[in-house]
Design a protein around this motif. Structure first.
Motif, PDB file in Angstrom:
ATOM      1  N   MET A  33       3.165  -2.701  13.626  1.00 60.20           N
ATOM      2  CA  MET A  33       1.869  -3.880  14.168  1.00 60.20           C
ATOM      3  C   MET A  33       2.438  -4.806  15.227  1.00 60.20           C
ATOM      4  SD  MET A  33      -0.147  -4.661  10.619  1.00 60.20           S
ATOM      5  CE  MET A  33       1.072  -5.832  10.105  1.00 60.20           C
ATOM      6  N   ALA A  34       3.607  -4.235  15.733  1.00 61.82           N
ATOM      7  CA  ALA A  34       4.238  -4.992  16.845  1.00 61.82           C
ATOM      8  C   ALA A  34       3.269  -5.501  17.861  1.00 61.82           C
ATOM      9  CB  ALA A  34       5.399  -4.423  17.563  1.00 61.82           C
ATOM     10  N   GLY A  35       3.207  -6.722  18.478  1.00 62.73           N
ATOM     11  CA  GLY A  35       2.426  -7.187  19.525  1.00 62.73           C
ATOM     12  C   GLY A  35       1.086  -7.392  19.072  1.00 62.73           C
ATOM     13  N   ALA A  70       1.569  -1.608   1.742  1.00 64.35           N
ATOM     14  CA  ALA A  70       1.313  -2.123   2.924  1.00 64.35           C
ATOM     15  C   ALA A  70       2.566  -1.666   3.917  1.00 64.35           C
ATOM     16  CB  ALA A  70       0.987  -3.515   3.265  1.00 64.35           C
ATOM     17  N   ARG A  71       3.780  -1.879   3.266  1.00 68.79           N
ATOM     18  CA  ARG A  71       4.965  -1.317   4.092  1.00 68.79           C
ATOM     19  C   ARG A  71       4.901   0.069   4.115  1.00 68.79           C
ATOM     20  NH1 ARG A  71       8.134  -3.934   0.404  1.00 68.79           N
ATOM     21  NH2 ARG A  71       8.043  -6.224   0.907  1.00 68.79           N
ATOM     22  N   TRP A  72       4.550   0.919   2.916  1.00 67.57           N
ATOM     23  CA  TRP A  72       4.634   2.573   2.965  1.00 67.57           C
ATOM     24  C   TRP A  72       3.534   2.791   4.018  1.00 67.57           C
ATOM     25  CZ3 TRP A  72       0.403   5.420   1.981  1.00 67.57           C
ATOM     26  CH2 TRP A  72       0.825   7.001   1.871  1.00 67.57           C
ATOM     27  N   LEU A  73       2.471   2.103   4.210  1.00 68.50           N
ATOM     28  CA  LEU A  73       1.574   2.467   5.085  1.00 68.50           C
ATOM     29  C   LEU A  73       1.743   2.475   6.500  1.00 68.50           C
ATOM     30  CD1 LEU A  73      -1.701   3.437   5.078  1.00 68.50           C
ATOM     31  CD2 LEU A  73      -2.280   1.138   5.217  1.00 68.50           C
ATOM     32  N   CYS A  74       2.394   1.202   6.736  1.00 70.34           N
ATOM     33  CA  CYS A  74       3.112   1.136   7.937  1.00 70.34           C
ATOM     34  C   CYS A  74       4.083   1.920   8.444  1.00 70.34           C
ATOM     35  CB  CYS A  74       3.559  -0.280   8.177  1.00 70.34           C
ATOM     36  SG  CYS A  74       2.099  -1.680   8.249  1.00 70.34           S
ATOM     37  N   ASP A  75       5.081   2.523   7.432  1.00 64.18           N
ATOM     38  CA  ASP A  75       5.913   3.441   7.475  1.00 64.18           C
ATOM     39  C   ASP A  75       5.547   5.038   8.069  1.00 64.18           C
ATOM     40  OD1 ASP A  75       7.701   1.626   7.198  1.00 64.18           O
ATOM     41  OD2 ASP A  75       8.208   2.175   5.124  1.00 64.18           O
ATOM     42  N   ARG A  76       4.332   5.175   7.816  1.00 68.48           N
ATOM     43  CA  ARG A  76       3.530   6.386   8.377  1.00 68.48           C
ATOM     44  C   ARG A  76       3.123   6.146   9.929  1.00 68.48           C
ATOM     45  NH1 ARG A  76       5.609   6.222   4.364  1.00 68.48           N
ATOM     46  NH2 ARG A  76       5.568   7.355   2.680  1.00 68.48           N
ATOM     47  N   LYS A  77       3.348   7.312  10.559  1.00 66.72           N
ATOM     48  CA  LYS A  77       2.772   7.030  12.012  1.00 66.72           C
ATOM     49  C   LYS A  77       1.159   6.731  12.134  1.00 66.72           C
ATOM     50  CE  LYS A  77       6.028  10.576  13.574  1.00 66.72           C
ATOM     51  NZ  LYS A  77       6.347  11.949  14.362  1.00 66.72           N
ATOM     52  N   THR A  78       1.107   5.909  13.157  1.00 69.89           N
ATOM     53  CA  THR A  78      -0.250   5.179  13.004  1.00 69.89           C
ATOM     54  C   THR A  78      -1.354   6.502  13.194  1.00 69.89           C
ATOM     55  OG1 THR A  78       0.097   5.032  15.671  1.00 69.89           O
ATOM     56  CG2 THR A  78       0.583   3.087  14.485  1.00 69.89           C
ATOM     57  N   GLU A  79      -0.953   7.569  13.736  1.00 70.39           N
ATOM     58  CA  GLU A  79      -1.803   8.750  13.744  1.00 70.39           C
ATOM     59  C   GLU A  79      -2.490   9.041  12.236  1.00 70.39           C
ATOM     60  OE1 GLU A  79       1.273   9.319  15.114  1.00 70.39           O
ATOM     61  OE2 GLU A  79       0.563   8.355  17.011  1.00 70.39           O
ATOM     62  N   TRP A  80      -1.508   8.863  11.343  1.00 70.51           N
ATOM     63  CA  TRP A  80      -1.760   9.024  10.068  1.00 70.51           C
ATOM     64  C   TRP A  80      -3.068   8.226   9.418  1.00 70.51           C
ATOM     65  CZ3 TRP A  80      -2.015   6.738   5.051  1.00 70.51           C
ATOM     66  CH2 TRP A  80      -1.650   7.501   3.803  1.00 70.51           C
ATOM     67  N   GLY A  92      -8.683  -7.368  -3.908  1.00 67.96           N
ATOM     68  CA  GLY A  92      -8.033  -8.816  -4.297  1.00 67.96           C
ATOM     69  C   GLY A  92      -8.003  -9.506  -3.112  1.00 67.96           C
ATOM     70  N   THR A  93      -6.915  -9.721  -2.164  1.00 63.72           N
ATOM     71  CA  THR A  93      -6.928 -10.689  -1.158  1.00 63.72           C
ATOM     72  C   THR A  93      -7.420  -9.770   0.092  1.00 63.72           C
ATOM     73  OG1 THR A  93      -4.654 -10.100  -0.989  1.00 63.72           O
ATOM     74  CG2 THR A  93      -5.370 -11.989  -2.333  1.00 63.72           C
ATOM     75  N   GLY A  94      -7.310  -8.469  -0.139  1.00 61.53           N
ATOM     76  CA  GLY A  94      -7.722  -7.542   1.028  1.00 61.53           C
ATOM     77  C   GLY A  94      -6.386  -7.107   2.154  1.00 61.53           C
ATOM     78  N   LEU A  95      -5.303  -7.391   1.593  1.00 58.93           N
ATOM     79  CA  LEU A  95      -4.028  -7.269   2.300  1.00 58.93           C
ATOM     80  C   LEU A  95      -3.972  -5.691   2.794  1.00 58.93           C
ATOM     81  CD1 LEU A  95      -1.496  -8.067   3.698  1.00 58.93           C
ATOM     82  CD2 LEU A  95      -0.369  -7.494   1.637  1.00 58.93           C
ATOM     83  N   LEU A  96      -4.245  -4.781   2.010  1.00 59.88           N
ATOM     84  CA  LEU A  96      -4.321  -3.661   2.307  1.00 59.88           C
ATOM     85  C   LEU A  96      -5.287  -2.989   3.353  1.00 59.88           C
ATOM     86  CD1 LEU A  96      -2.909  -1.692  -0.902  1.00 59.88           C
ATOM     87  CD2 LEU A  96      -1.516  -2.266   1.101  1.00 59.88           C
ATOM     88  N   GLY A  97      -6.421  -3.340   3.063  1.00 58.84           N
ATOM     89  CA  GLY A  97      -7.460  -2.942   4.037  1.00 58.84           C
ATOM     90  C   GLY A  97      -7.333  -3.741   5.310  1.00 58.84           C
ATOM     91  N   LEU A  98      -6.945  -4.944   5.472  1.00 58.12           N
ATOM     92  CA  LEU A  98      -6.653  -5.664   6.791  1.00 58.12           C
ATOM     93  C   LEU A  98      -5.511  -4.938   7.404  1.00 58.12           C
ATOM     94  CD1 LEU A  98      -7.112  -9.381   5.659  1.00 58.12           C
ATOM     95  CD2 LEU A  98      -8.590  -7.877   6.798  1.00 58.12           C
ATOM     96  N   VAL A  99      -4.344  -4.440   6.615  1.00 54.56           N
ATOM     97  CA  VAL A  99      -3.150  -3.532   7.461  1.00 54.56           C
ATOM     98  C   VAL A  99      -3.603  -2.517   7.927  1.00 54.56           C
ATOM     99  CG1 VAL A  99      -1.219  -2.564   6.881  1.00 54.56           C
ATOM    100  CG2 VAL A  99      -1.417  -4.760   6.139  1.00 54.56           C
ATOM    101  N   ALA A 100      -4.855  -1.737   7.339  1.00 54.42           N
ATOM    102  CA  ALA A 100      -5.319  -0.456   7.574  1.00 54.42           C
ATOM    103  C   ALA A 100      -6.077  -0.745   9.079  1.00 54.42           C
ATOM    104  CB  ALA A 100      -6.109   0.237   6.540  1.00 54.42           C
ATOM    105  N   ALA A 101      -6.916  -1.888   9.063  1.00 55.14           N
ATOM    106  CA  ALA A 101      -7.572  -2.042  10.095  1.00 55.14           C
ATOM    107  C   ALA A 101      -6.671  -2.518  11.308  1.00 55.14           C
ATOM    108  CB  ALA A 101      -8.493  -3.394   9.916  1.00 55.14           C
TER     109      ALA A 101
END
Length: 123
Positions: A33-35, A70-80, A92-101
C-alpha cells in the motif's frame, strides 16, 4: 484483568499478543500500500465496560488474526484482489475490508451485527 471465557465450566483467562486495547486508533501499513498511507480504524474503548455487563465485545477491537490476515492479503500480488468484489462478514472494526479497498477491490461490503454498525459507519 483480562476477560474470562467459560469452557465446559472451566474459566480460562486469555490475553492477545500484538493487541493494544488502550489505543483508540490502530494503523495498519504494508509495502503493498506504499504511497497510499496506512489504513486507520477505530477501536471501541467502551467495550471493556460492556464486558462487565456481559456484552460480547469481540467486534470492537483489532485482533491479531485481523492484522495477520491483512498482512497475508497484502503479501499477495495486487492483481489477486484488484477489481474483485469483497464481502467481509463479521467485519468488527473493518480492517480487512478497508485493506481490500486500498488494494484495489472494485467494491467492498462490510457486515456485522446491528450493535456494531456505528463503529463501521465512521468510515
Amino acid at each position: 484483568h483480562p476477560p474470562h471465557r467459560a469452557f465446559g465450566g472451566i474459566r480460562r483467562s486469555w490475553t492477545a499478543v500484538d493487541m493494544d486495547r488502550d489505543a483508540e486508533w490502530v494503523d495498519f501499513s504494508h509495502d503493498a500500500m506504499a504511497g497510499l498511507g496506512p489504513v486507520r480504524v477505530r477501536q471501541n474503548l467502551d467495550a471493556v465496560d460492556g464486558i462487565a455487563r456481559g456484552d460480547d465485545a469481540t467486534a470492537r477491537w483489532v485482533w491479531p488474526g485481523a492484522t495477520a490476515t491483512a498482512r497475508w492479503l497484502c503479501d499477495r500480488k495486487t492483481e489477486w484482489i484488484e477489481g474483485k468484489h469483497v464481502v467481509e462478514i463479521g467485519s468488527g472494526t473493518g480492517l480487512l475490508g478497508l485493506v481490500a479497498a486500498r488494494l484495489g477491490a472494485a467494491s467492498v461490503t462490510l457486515t456485522d451485527l446491528p450493535s456494531e454498525l456505528p463503529l463501521l459507519l465512521e468510515y
